[in-house]
Scaffold this motif. Structure first.
Motif, PDB file in Angstrom:
ATOM      1  N   TRP A  47     101.893  17.480  31.728  1.00  0.00           N
ATOM      2  CA  TRP A  47     100.631  17.489  31.542  1.00  0.00           C
ATOM      3  C   TRP A  47      99.540  16.611  31.883  1.00  0.00           C
ATOM      4  CZ3 TRP A  47     101.772  18.518  25.606  1.00  0.00           C
ATOM      5  CH2 TRP A  47     102.476  19.659  25.420  1.00  0.00           C
ATOM      6  N   LEU A  48      98.571  17.090  32.526  1.00  0.00           N
ATOM      7  CA  LEU A  48      97.425  16.171  32.919  1.00  0.00           C
ATOM      8  C   LEU A  48      96.665  15.526  31.628  1.00  0.00           C
ATOM      9  CD1 LEU A  48      95.394  18.019  35.684  1.00  0.00           C
ATOM     10  CD2 LEU A  48      97.068  16.372  35.888  1.00  0.00           C
ATOM     11  N   GLY A  49      96.734  16.254  30.489  1.00  0.00           N
ATOM     12  CA  GLY A  49      96.160  15.788  29.217  1.00  0.00           C
ATOM     13  C   GLY A  49      97.145  14.626  28.488  1.00  0.00           C
ATOM     14  N   ASP A  52      96.101  10.441  29.128  1.00  0.00           N
ATOM     15  CA  ASP A  52      95.547   9.686  28.185  1.00  0.00           C
ATOM     16  C   ASP A  52      96.237   9.556  26.579  1.00  0.00           C
ATOM     17  OD1 ASP A  52      92.439   9.023  26.906  1.00  0.00           O
ATOM     18  OD2 ASP A  52      93.718  10.181  25.475  1.00  0.00           O
ATOM     19  N   ILE A  53      97.001  10.760  26.582  1.00  0.00           N
ATOM     20  CA  ILE A  53      97.695  10.746  24.916  1.00  0.00           C
ATOM     21  C   ILE A  53      98.881   9.670  25.043  1.00  0.00           C
ATOM     22  CG2 ILE A  53      99.207  12.106  23.621  1.00  0.00           C
ATOM     23  CD1 ILE A  53      97.265  14.469  24.002  1.00  0.00           C
ATOM     24  N   ALA A  85      91.298   8.837  12.887  1.00  0.00           N
ATOM     25  CA  ALA A  85      91.404   9.180  14.466  1.00  0.00           C
ATOM     26  C   ALA A  85      89.996   9.095  14.999  1.00  0.00           C
ATOM     27  CB  ALA A  85      92.154  10.659  14.507  1.00  0.00           C
ATOM     28  N   GLY A  90      88.227   6.764  20.024  1.00  0.00           N
ATOM     29  CA  GLY A  90      89.034   7.764  20.155  1.00  0.00           C
ATOM     30  C   GLY A  90      90.407   7.623  20.805  1.00  0.00           C
ATOM     31  N   MET A  93      95.879   8.095  18.181  1.00  0.00           N
ATOM     32  CA  MET A  93      96.717   9.200  18.196  1.00  0.00           C
ATOM     33  C   MET A  93      97.657   9.500  16.857  1.00  0.00           C
ATOM     34  SD  MET A  93      95.914  10.851  21.034  1.00  0.00           S
ATOM     35  CE  MET A  93      94.403  10.254  20.633  1.00  0.00           C
ATOM     36  N   ILE A  94      97.426  10.533  16.265  1.00  0.00           N
ATOM     37  CA  ILE A  94      98.319  10.544  14.717  1.00  0.00           C
ATOM     38  C   ILE A  94      99.310  11.596  14.832  1.00  0.00           C
ATOM     39  CG2 ILE A  94      96.413   9.507  13.520  1.00  0.00           C
ATOM     40  CD1 ILE A  94      95.406  12.467  12.956  1.00  0.00           C
ATOM     41  N   PHE A  95     100.062  11.895  15.937  1.00  0.00           N
ATOM     42  CA  PHE A  95     101.011  12.629  15.847  1.00  0.00           C
ATOM     43  C   PHE A  95     102.267  12.028  16.604  1.00  0.00           C
ATOM     44  CE2 PHE A  95      99.793  14.700  20.261  1.00  0.00           C
ATOM     45  CZ  PHE A  95      98.543  14.447  20.225  1.00  0.00           C
TER      46      PHE A  95
ATOM     47  N   GLY B  35      91.611  20.184  36.739  1.00  0.00           N
ATOM     48  CA  GLY B  35      90.917  19.978  35.922  1.00  0.00           C
ATOM     49  C   GLY B  35      89.365  19.725  36.131  1.00  0.00           C
ATOM     50  N   ARG B  62      93.605  23.825  31.171  1.00  0.00           N
ATOM     51  CA  ARG B  62      94.410  23.231  32.486  1.00  0.00           C
ATOM     52  C   ARG B  62      95.228  21.915  32.022  1.00  0.00           C
ATOM     53  NH1 ARG B  62      98.075  22.228  35.332  1.00  0.00           N
ATOM     54  NH2 ARG B  62      98.269  20.999  36.825  1.00  0.00           N
ATOM     55  N   ALA B  63      94.657  21.023  31.098  1.00  0.00           N
ATOM     56  CA  ALA B  63      95.413  19.804  30.788  1.00  0.00           C
ATOM     57  C   ALA B  63      96.855  19.890  30.016  1.00  0.00           C
ATOM     58  CB  ALA B  63      94.519  18.977  29.794  1.00  0.00           C
ATOM     59  N   PHE B  64      96.748  21.302  29.295  1.00  0.00           N
ATOM     60  CA  PHE B  64      98.044  21.350  28.486  1.00  0.00           C
ATOM     61  C   PHE B  64      98.477  22.629  29.045  1.00  0.00           C
ATOM     62  CE2 PHE B  64      95.519  18.524  25.900  1.00  0.00           C
ATOM     63  CZ  PHE B  64      96.080  17.609  26.014  1.00  0.00           C
ATOM     64  N   GLY B  83      95.236  16.269  15.429  1.00  0.00           N
ATOM     65  CA  GLY B  83      94.803  14.957  15.934  1.00  0.00           C
ATOM     66  C   GLY B  83      94.392  14.751  17.352  1.00  0.00           C
ATOM     67  N   ILE B  84      95.160  15.964  17.967  1.00  0.00           N
ATOM     68  CA  ILE B  84      94.739  15.868  19.549  1.00  0.00           C
ATOM     69  C   ILE B  84      93.449  16.027  19.856  1.00  0.00           C
ATOM     70  CG2 ILE B  84      95.024  18.335  20.083  1.00  0.00           C
ATOM     71  CD1 ILE B  84      97.015  17.664  22.452  1.00  0.00           C
ATOM     72  N   ALA B  86      91.044  14.423  19.143  1.00  0.00           N
ATOM     73  CA  ALA B  86      90.432  12.958  19.416  1.00  0.00           C
ATOM     74  C   ALA B  86      90.799  12.475  20.805  1.00  0.00           C
ATOM     75  CB  ALA B  86      90.909  12.052  18.313  1.00  0.00           C
ATOM     76  N   SER B  87      91.725  13.003  21.209  1.00  0.00           N
ATOM     77  CA  SER B  87      92.090  12.398  22.714  1.00  0.00           C
ATOM     78  C   SER B  87      91.376  12.807  24.002  1.00  0.00           C
ATOM     79  CB  SER B  87      93.711  12.792  23.035  1.00  0.00           C
ATOM     80  OG  SER B  87      93.841  14.121  23.527  1.00  0.00           O
ATOM     81  N   ASN B  88      91.547  12.278  24.992  1.00  0.00           N
ATOM     82  CA  ASN B  88      90.944  12.618  26.308  1.00  0.00           C
ATOM     83  C   ASN B  88      89.473  12.319  26.155  1.00  0.00           C
ATOM     84  OD1 ASN B  88      92.943  13.708  28.748  1.00  0.00           O
ATOM     85  ND2 ASN B  88      93.836  14.039  26.575  1.00  0.00           N
ATOM     86  N   ASN B  89      89.036  11.364  25.472  1.00  0.00           N
ATOM     87  CA  ASN B  89      87.532  11.096  25.395  1.00  0.00           C
ATOM     88  C   ASN B  89      86.675  12.279  24.929  1.00  0.00           C
ATOM     89  OD1 ASN B  89      87.670   8.385  26.497  1.00  0.00           O
ATOM     90  ND2 ASN B  89      88.210   9.238  28.154  1.00  0.00           N
TER      91      ASN B  89
END
Lengths: 132, 132, 132, 132
Positions: A47-49, A52-53, A85, A90, A93-95, B35, B62-64, B83-84, B86-89
């Motif tokens: 994943w692109l996402g 960051d994660i 979070a 930002g 990450m809480i998972f 993306g 697209r990210a996921f 919590g996801i 909060a990610s990726n700004n």
């Protein structure tokens, strides 16, 4: 004591092997004692996402010296860290998927993994930890 | 394989037709495989707040490689991706209206729609997907 | 056509060898055609501040299909792109060390290097490019 | 008085025709009187980095009711608006390619173009303006 790039590569390599074994491409990141990235890889098809994660799961694990899956429990509505979070711009990450890296009893960094289910990310991160 | 501006326009045009049919003006965006936005339109009368949301629903899909409505289920409290958002700004949208665009079995981009109820956004996005 | 993680590692490895040769530890990043990171490494002793810069030099090179050292010339006061560094949410780096990666005549990504003088960063990036 | 999506499309279409004529693919955006995007297109092959810049050139032109090329002159070192690019969270673009859209003597929005030299961006933006 400090994690080296070689350490980070060994950790990432072990995590990658696990990701390949379970057939799920992953983003894998390792940060040092200061929470700063030493290395990150995005496996083909991941994943692109998750770029960051993965980096921020590693940051979070070192920032609080805790596994992100454990932080999750404390961050649910009505729990003691609910809302955390929103802190650290930002980056929290809480998972599942972030684990501190410990050497001789001291936290020296952390690994963060993103690319599959929570359980998959955790398993791959644990494989990385074992390589330290 | 890559989505062209012409592809994006066909997709947006089909989505607009659906939005007009149901009488709800929409923001509609299409991103490419990386993306990145190819095109965005805000129909007359659509929400200003939907500019950002439509673009980021497309980014998230697209990210996921997932529909944002499916991500929603996994992002509720006590679920694996809570919590996801909060990610990726702040670019991760976890409610209906984003759908990956698939050609020859590969994700080549995504559409994002914002302007009505979750069901309306989803319907309009699905109409766009059919035009690819 | 798409850059793989293996490609990125070969590029980074060649850049690292050059950095070692000149005795200057570096941050080295490779992004794909969408400007998204495939891999990043921080060599032992390299600047913390270079993590962001190496990644964003690579992003910038792909975002404008240009070497960042060439963008520098056009971004000086009274030149045509003066002020471009304020765009793209602070991700545009206008000094040497970012170079597009070209395969079969098409830009497929970019490398970004940060850790030394402008000339050193450029030399290390060029060594990486040759490995593609 | 308000710009419609149809207006924006006519403006973009004229700008695209000019970009095609000069052989330089462009990002083209139109914002309304509130500075909010009505539509954006990235022509095939245009810079990824120009998505943000085209939108923000349009925003800047409406935000100050000025052509961005004129703002450039006032934003050089030692000029009266030096430093303005740090305002508005990085949305102020101080180089050519943004022009206010005027109807019946009133500013109703703006066009922003990014993808070539300053002169090319300006020429394409001017072609768009003529279509209003």
């Amino acid at each position: 004591m400090a994690l080296t790039l070689e350490d980070a590569r060994n950790i990432i390599s072990a995590a990658e092997a696990k990701a390949t074994e379970i057939g799920q491409p992953m983003n894998i990141a390792v940060v040092d004692v200061g929470g700063n990235v030493i290395s990150h890889v995005r496996m083909d098809g991941a994943w692109l996402g998750g770029i960051d994660i993965s980096i921020n799961k590693a940051f979070t694990s070192r920032a609080f010296d805790i596994q992100t899956k454990d932080l999750a429990e404390n961050s649910q509505p009505n729990q003691q860290f609910y809302g955390i979070a929103a802190s650290n711009n930002g980056r929290i990450m809480i998972f599942a998927g972030g684990i501190p890296l410990i050497r001789d009893g001291e936290v020296v960094g952390a690994i963060g993994v993103s690319g599959g289910s929570g359980n998959q990310d955790q398993d791959v991160a644990e494989a990385g930890v074992k390589a330290l």
